[in-house]
Every structure is written in structure tokens, then in C-alpha cells.
Design a protein around this motif. Structure first.
Motif, short mmCIF file in Angstrom:
data_model
loop_
_atom_site.label_atom_id
_atom_site.label_comp_id
_atom_site.label_asym_id
_atom_site.label_seq_id
_atom_site.Cartn_x
_atom_site.Cartn_y
_atom_site.Cartn_z
N VAL A 43 -64.01 -56.97 22.32
CA VAL A 43 -63.61 -56.05 23.37
C VAL A 43 -62.32 -55.71 22.97
CG1 VAL A 43 -63.64 -55.32 25.61
CG2 VAL A 43 -65.06 -57.08 25.27
N ILE A 44 -62.13 -54.12 22.86
CA ILE A 44 -60.83 -53.73 22.66
C ILE A 44 -60.63 -52.98 23.67
CG2 ILE A 44 -59.27 -52.22 21.26
CD1 ILE A 44 -61.39 -53.04 18.64
N ASP A 45 -59.41 -53.26 24.47
CA ASP A 45 -59.08 -52.31 25.63
C ASP A 45 -57.54 -52.07 25.71
OD1 ASP A 45 -59.60 -51.40 28.06
OD2 ASP A 45 -58.50 -53.38 29.01
N SER A 46 -57.35 -50.80 26.16
CA SER A 46 -56.10 -50.13 26.24
C SER A 46 -55.50 -50.23 27.57
CB SER A 46 -56.18 -48.49 25.83
OG SER A 46 -57.23 -47.84 26.44
N GLY A 47 -56.16 -51.08 28.62
CA GLY A 47 -55.65 -51.74 29.49
C GLY A 47 -55.30 -50.37 30.78
N ALA A 55 -56.21 -50.02 45.61
CA ALA A 55 -56.06 -51.44 46.18
C ALA A 55 -57.08 -52.52 46.16
CB ALA A 55 -55.40 -51.39 47.75
N GLY A 56 -58.43 -52.06 46.33
CA GLY A 56 -59.45 -52.73 46.11
C GLY A 56 -60.67 -51.94 45.66
N VAL A 57 -61.43 -52.79 44.89
CA VAL A 57 -62.87 -52.35 44.69
C VAL A 57 -63.82 -52.12 45.83
CG1 VAL A 57 -64.85 -52.44 43.33
CG2 VAL A 57 -62.61 -52.94 42.46
N GLN A 297 -70.08 -45.83 40.28
CA GLN A 297 -69.15 -46.71 40.68
C GLN A 297 -69.05 -48.08 39.78
OE1 GLN A 297 -70.22 -45.89 45.14
NE2 GLN A 297 -67.96 -46.40 45.04
N VAL A 298 -68.34 -48.83 40.47
CA VAL A 298 -68.26 -49.95 39.54
C VAL A 298 -69.33 -50.76 39.26
CG1 VAL A 298 -66.99 -52.51 39.62
CG2 VAL A 298 -65.75 -50.32 40.03
N GLY A 299 -70.26 -50.93 40.49
CA GLY A 299 -71.50 -51.85 40.21
C GLY A 299 -72.45 -51.04 39.40
N ALA A 300 -72.43 -49.89 39.25
CA ALA A 300 -73.33 -49.15 38.60
C ALA A 300 -73.05 -49.03 37.07
CB ALA A 300 -73.65 -47.49 39.13
N SER A 301 -71.63 -49.02 36.89
CA SER A 301 -70.98 -49.22 35.56
C SER A 301 -71.30 -50.57 34.92
CB SER A 301 -69.54 -48.81 35.61
OG SER A 301 -69.14 -47.52 36.10
N ALA A 302 -71.10 -51.32 35.71
CA ALA A 302 -71.30 -52.84 35.33
C ALA A 302 -72.74 -53.10 34.94
CB ALA A 302 -70.95 -54.02 36.24
C1 LIG Z 1 -58.79 -44.10 42.69
C2 LIG Z 1 -60.16 -44.52 42.37
C3 LIG Z 1 -60.67 -45.73 43.17
C4 LIG Z 1 -61.89 -46.19 43.23
N1 LIG Z 1 -62.40 -46.97 43.80
C5 LIG Z 1 -63.57 -47.49 43.77
C6 LIG Z 1 -64.20 -48.55 44.63
O1 LIG Z 1 -63.68 -48.70 45.72
N2 LIG Z 1 -65.34 -48.86 44.49
C7 LIG Z 1 -66.10 -48.43 43.26
O2 LIG Z 1 -67.14 -49.01 42.89
N3 LIG Z 1 -65.55 -47.53 42.32
C8 LIG Z 1 -64.33 -47.09 42.46
N4 LIG Z 1 -63.97 -46.20 41.72
C9 LIG Z 1 -64.77 -45.70 40.33
C10 LIG Z 1 -64.44 -46.70 39.44
O3 LIG Z 1 -63.23 -46.60 39.05
C11 LIG Z 1 -65.26 -46.41 38.10
O4 LIG Z 1 -66.74 -46.75 38.44
C12 LIG Z 1 -65.35 -47.53 37.15
O5 LIG Z 1 -63.79 -47.83 36.58
C13 LIG Z 1 -65.96 -47.46 35.92
O6 LIG Z 1 -65.99 -48.45 35.02
P1 LIG Z 1 -66.10 -48.35 33.55
O7 LIG Z 1 -65.93 -49.45 32.74
O8 LIG Z 1 -66.79 -47.15 33.00
O9 LIG Z 1 -64.39 -47.26 33.06
P2 LIG Z 1 -62.99 -48.15 33.16
O10 LIG Z 1 -62.81 -48.90 34.45
O11 LIG Z 1 -62.28 -46.51 33.46
O12 LIG Z 1 -62.58 -48.77 31.95
C14 LIG Z 1 -62.32 -47.95 30.74
C15 LIG Z 1 -61.55 -48.85 29.84
O13 LIG Z 1 -61.61 -48.20 28.51
C16 LIG Z 1 -60.55 -48.21 27.92
N5 LIG Z 1 -60.34 -47.41 26.87
C17 LIG Z 1 -60.36 -45.92 26.77
N6 LIG Z 1 -60.31 -45.54 25.78
C18 LIG Z 1 -60.21 -46.39 24.90
C19 LIG Z 1 -59.95 -46.56 23.65
N7 LIG Z 1 -59.93 -45.40 22.82
N8 LIG Z 1 -59.55 -47.77 23.04
C20 LIG Z 1 -59.61 -48.85 23.58
N9 LIG Z 1 -59.62 -49.02 25.06
C21 LIG Z 1 -59.89 -47.62 25.70
C22 LIG Z 1 -59.44 -47.92 29.38
O14 LIG Z 1 -58.16 -48.38 29.08
C23 LIG Z 1 -60.01 -48.78 30.47
O15 LIG Z 1 -59.69 -49.98 30.43
C24 LIG Z 1 -62.57 -45.65 41.91
C25 LIG Z 1 -62.05 -44.58 41.12
C26 LIG Z 1 -60.56 -44.26 41.30
C27 LIG Z 1 -60.42 -43.15 40.51
#
Ligand SMILES: Cc1cc2nc3c(=O)[nH]c(=O)nc-3n(C[C@H](O)[C@H](O)[C@H](O)COP(=O)(O)OP(=O)(O)OC[C@H]3O[C@@H](n4cnc5c(N)ncnc54)[C@H](O)[C@@H]3O)c2cc1C
Length: 335
Positions: A43-47, A55-57, A297-302
Motif C-alpha cells: 500500500v502506498i499512501d501519501s497520508g 474529530a471522529g468518524v 462514506q467510510v463504511g461504504a468505501s471500506a
Molecule cells: C470533513 C469530513 C468529515 C467526514 N466525516 C465522515 C464521517 O463522520 N463518517 C463517514 O463515514 N465519512 C465521513 N467523511 C467521508 C470520508 O472522509 C470518506 O468516505 C472516506 O475518507 C473515503 O475513503 P477513501 O479510502 O476512498 O479515501 P481517503 O480516506 O481520502 O483516502 C485516500 C488516501 O489516498 C492517498 N492518496 C491520494 N493520492 C495518492 C497518490 N497519488 N499516491 C499515494 N497516495 C495517495 C491520500 O493521501 C489518502 O490517504 C467525511 C469527509 C469529510 C471531508
């Protein structure tokens, strides 16, 4: 970087079964499925996960309110526990490479610092970027007093004086959802259309409409928001602002793959176009999470990451079997 992948593993020299680009909920759950199937995974992650300012999910069963960084730390530990590697870095290039001797797919991945990796399959889980309307003073409060999602942080701002900064047709829907959370709601039209019909419905729900253009967001001494300054100088007191951001899949470093993109209506966003289980038109490449499902959201993404990971494993199992069968046929032909 907003959050850190506090440990970083070495990039392996040998070709890995799968590279996961992005270590948020989607990428880590995809990696978890793959490593538990004994696949070699990096897994390559830019963090910089999307919800880093929160503050919380919230709304995640069994884990409601967990700080986003804690959830991802646990996810990384789980992936590492089965032998997966998590590398801090940013992918700047990924492209198809010459296939293996037995015809299996190969991808060449390069990181911003020049390190390189070869993988058999690619899972893109880079998330999305929220683009805020250009209102002076707004961006500073993003994720705290400026919110976008009633399910993520709506409960936390209940009963506050909330303002909707309209950005387009999606804001009408937004207003009704936030009205569920507070009796004190103001809708700033900001030049967007609001027909008589909608105005009547807003009035029936006690949603006040302000058509005077918005000049700026006014900060409060406590670091939050004091209100919204209009072009006539009046300040409408508000503690929370809700905005429908434009949702842009993060495509940095991925363009050489030539993956098709798709648009949401009314300029609401742009995402990778995918099929079943995150498959794409490019063989060997999957996409999961917000990069393809802008509303997840987080659950659907996971969950999407887990499904894509399982699908990648099945694809690899089929390829391994084809290669073994072809080798066995060649051995038989030699006898
Ligand atoms: C302010 C805010 C609050 C939220 N609160 C909630 C909540 O309470 N509950 C909830 O269910 N959802 C919440 N969400 C939605 C949630 O953030 C997303 O559903 C979730 O982050 C999606 O997961 P993901 O893995 O698709 O993307 P992300 O979590 O965004 O992860 C993507 C990762 O890929 C990395 N990346 C991107 N490009 C590259 C690259 N070229 N090379 C290497 N790494 C890379 C990024 O650095 C990041 O770490 C919130 C969103 C926001 C904006």
C-alpha cells in the motif's frame, strides 16, 4: 501531509501481486482482503485522507466517533499483521509494463522520490478532493464550523444557527437535511436559482432565504464562525455553515493509465468510471472508495475496497491457474 503513516516499510524489489494506491478506508480494506488470501501487497499512501480535519468518524456501526487517524492506524496494523507492507509516499506514475514470460499483466509504479515498484494488479483508492466555493474566510473552517455532510457531523452541530451557502441545485436538498437538525436555518442563495415553489416550501419549514450576495465569512474570537458578511455590510450571525463541495476524484499520478472518467450532473463532481467490484476498462486495474463513488462514506468505501480486493484475488487465482495449466501442457507435450 495532514496525517502520517508513522511507520514506513521498505519497497520490495520483487514484483508484488498487488499495489494499492491510497491507504484510506478503501485501500486498507482492499489490502486486508488480499493479504489474508496470502497475496503480496504494497500500500502506498501519501497520508492525507479526506476526513483528516474531522474529530471522529460518525455513522460507522460499532466504531461511531472513532478518530479518523485511529481507525486508519488500526487498519494499517491489521494489514501489516498478515505481512502487507505500507509505504509512506506519493505515486507520481503508474503505467502498464511488459507482461511476464507467461503473459501475465505487469504495472510499473514510480513514487515522487524516484523509488519504483512492479506489480501484477493495481487497486486505486486515492479518494477525492472537496473543492469549496470561493468565499473569503471559508476554507479556514473546513471540517469544523464549515461542514458538508449531515450524516458525518450533523448531530454534532444540531440546534446551532446554521447557514447553507448555496452552490447549485444540490443545495436545496442539503437545506432540507440540515433543517432536520436545527430550527434556525438561513439559506444564502449566492446568485443560484431558487424558484417560487422552493421558496414556498422553505417558508413552510421556517427556512429564511437571503438573496443579498455573500462577501465573506466572519471569524469569531473563539476560532469558530461568527457570521456571514453580505455585500451591503450586514453580518448575519451563524455558528455553522453547510456547503455542498464539488467532488473531484484524486487523479494525480494516474493519468498514464487512461482510465475513463464520468461526471455527476450539474458540475457536482468527477470520478473514475467503474464496473462491477471496481473493475475498469483497463485490464488489471480496479478503483474503490471515493475515487469512484463520490458519495461513499467510510463504511461504504471500506466495503468497496474489500470487494475489489476479493475480485483482484480471484483474478490472480485464475491467472495463476492458467499459467500452471499452460506449463503442465507444455511438459506433457515434451514427453
Ligand atoms: C470533513 C469530513 C468529515 C467526514 N466525516 C465522515 C464521517 O463522520 N463518517 C463517514 O463515514 N465519512 C465521513 N467523511 C467521508 C470520508 O472522509 C470518506 O468516505 C472516506 O475518507 C473515503 O475513503 P477513501 O479510502 O476512498 O479515501 P481517503 O480516506 O481520502 O483516502 C485516500 C488516501 O489516498 C492517498 N492518496 C491520494 N493520492 C495518492 C497518490 N497519488 N499516491 C499515494 N497516495 C495517495 C491520500 O493521501 C489518502 O490517504 C467525511 C469527509 C469529510 C471531508
Amino acid at each position: 501531509m495532514i496525517t502520517t503513516t508513522e511507520l514506513t516499510d521498505q519497497l520490495p524489489e520483487e514484483t508484488v501481486d498487488a499495489v494499492v494506491i491510497g491507504g484510506g478506508a478503501a485501500g486498507l480494506n482492499g489490502a486486508l482482503m488480499l493479504v489474508r488470501s496470502r497475496r503480496s501487497v504494497v500500500v502506498i499512501d501519501s497520508g492525507a485522507p479526506r476526513n483528516a480535519p474531522a474529530a471522529g468518524v460518525h455513522g460507522l456501526l460499532g466504531l461511531d466517533g472513532t478518530p479518523p487517524a485511529d481507525l486508519l492506524r488500526r487498519g494499517r496494523e491489521e494489514v501489516r499483521g498478515y505481512g502487507g507492507r505500507i509505504v509512506a509516499g506519493e505515486v507520481t506514475s503508474v503505467r502498464p509494463a511488459a507482461p511476464s514470460a507467461d503473459g501475465d499483466l505487469r504495472f510499473a509504479v514510480t513514487l515522487a522520490d524516484g523509488r519504483a515498484l512492479q506489480a501484477r494488479r493495481v487497486l486505486i483508492a486515492t479518494g477525492l478532493r472537496d473543492v469549496l466555493p470561493e468565499v473569503p474566510g471559508l476554507a479556514e473552517h473546513w471540517g469544523h464550523s464549515v461542514v458538508h455532510c449531515p450524516y458525518c457531523h450533523g448531530w454534532e452541530v444540531r440546534d446551532e444557527p446554521i447557514g447553507i451557502l448555496a452552490a447549485g441545485p444540490a443545495s436545496l436538498h442539503h437545506a432540507l437535511l440540515f433543517r432536520q437538525l436545527t430550527d434556525d436555518l438561513v439559506y444564502f442563495t449566492r446568485g443560484t436559482e431558487l424558484g417560487e415553489d422552493a421558496r414556498g416550501r422553505f417558508a413552510a419549514r421556517n427556512i429564511r432565504v437571503v438573496d443579498t450576495p455573500v462577501d465573506a465569512v466572519v471569524a469569531a474570537p473563539d476560532g469558530g464562525i461568527a457570521g456571514v458578511r453580505l455585500s451591503d455590510g450586514q453580518v448575519v450571525p451563524r455558528r455553522v455553515l453547510a456547503v455542498a463541495t464539488t467532488l473531484q476524484a484524486r487523479t494525480d499520478g494516474l493519468l498514464e493509465l487512461g482510465l475513463p472518467m464520468a461526471d455527476l450532473p450539474n458540475g457536482m463532481g468527477r470520478h473514475f468510471a467503474t464496473g462491477m467490484a471496481g473493475t475498469t476498462e483497463v485490464p488489471g486495474v480496479w478503483v474503490a472508495g471515493n475515487a469512484t463513488d463520490l458519495m461513499a462514506q467510510v463504511g461504504a468505501s471500506a466495503a468497496a475496497g474489500a470487494l475489489a480486493g476479493a475480485h483482484i484475488n480471484a483474478h490472480l487465482a485464475a491467472a495463476d491457474t492458467e499459467a500452471a495449466f499452460a506449463a503442465a501442457q507444455r511438459d506433457l507435450a515434451r514427453v
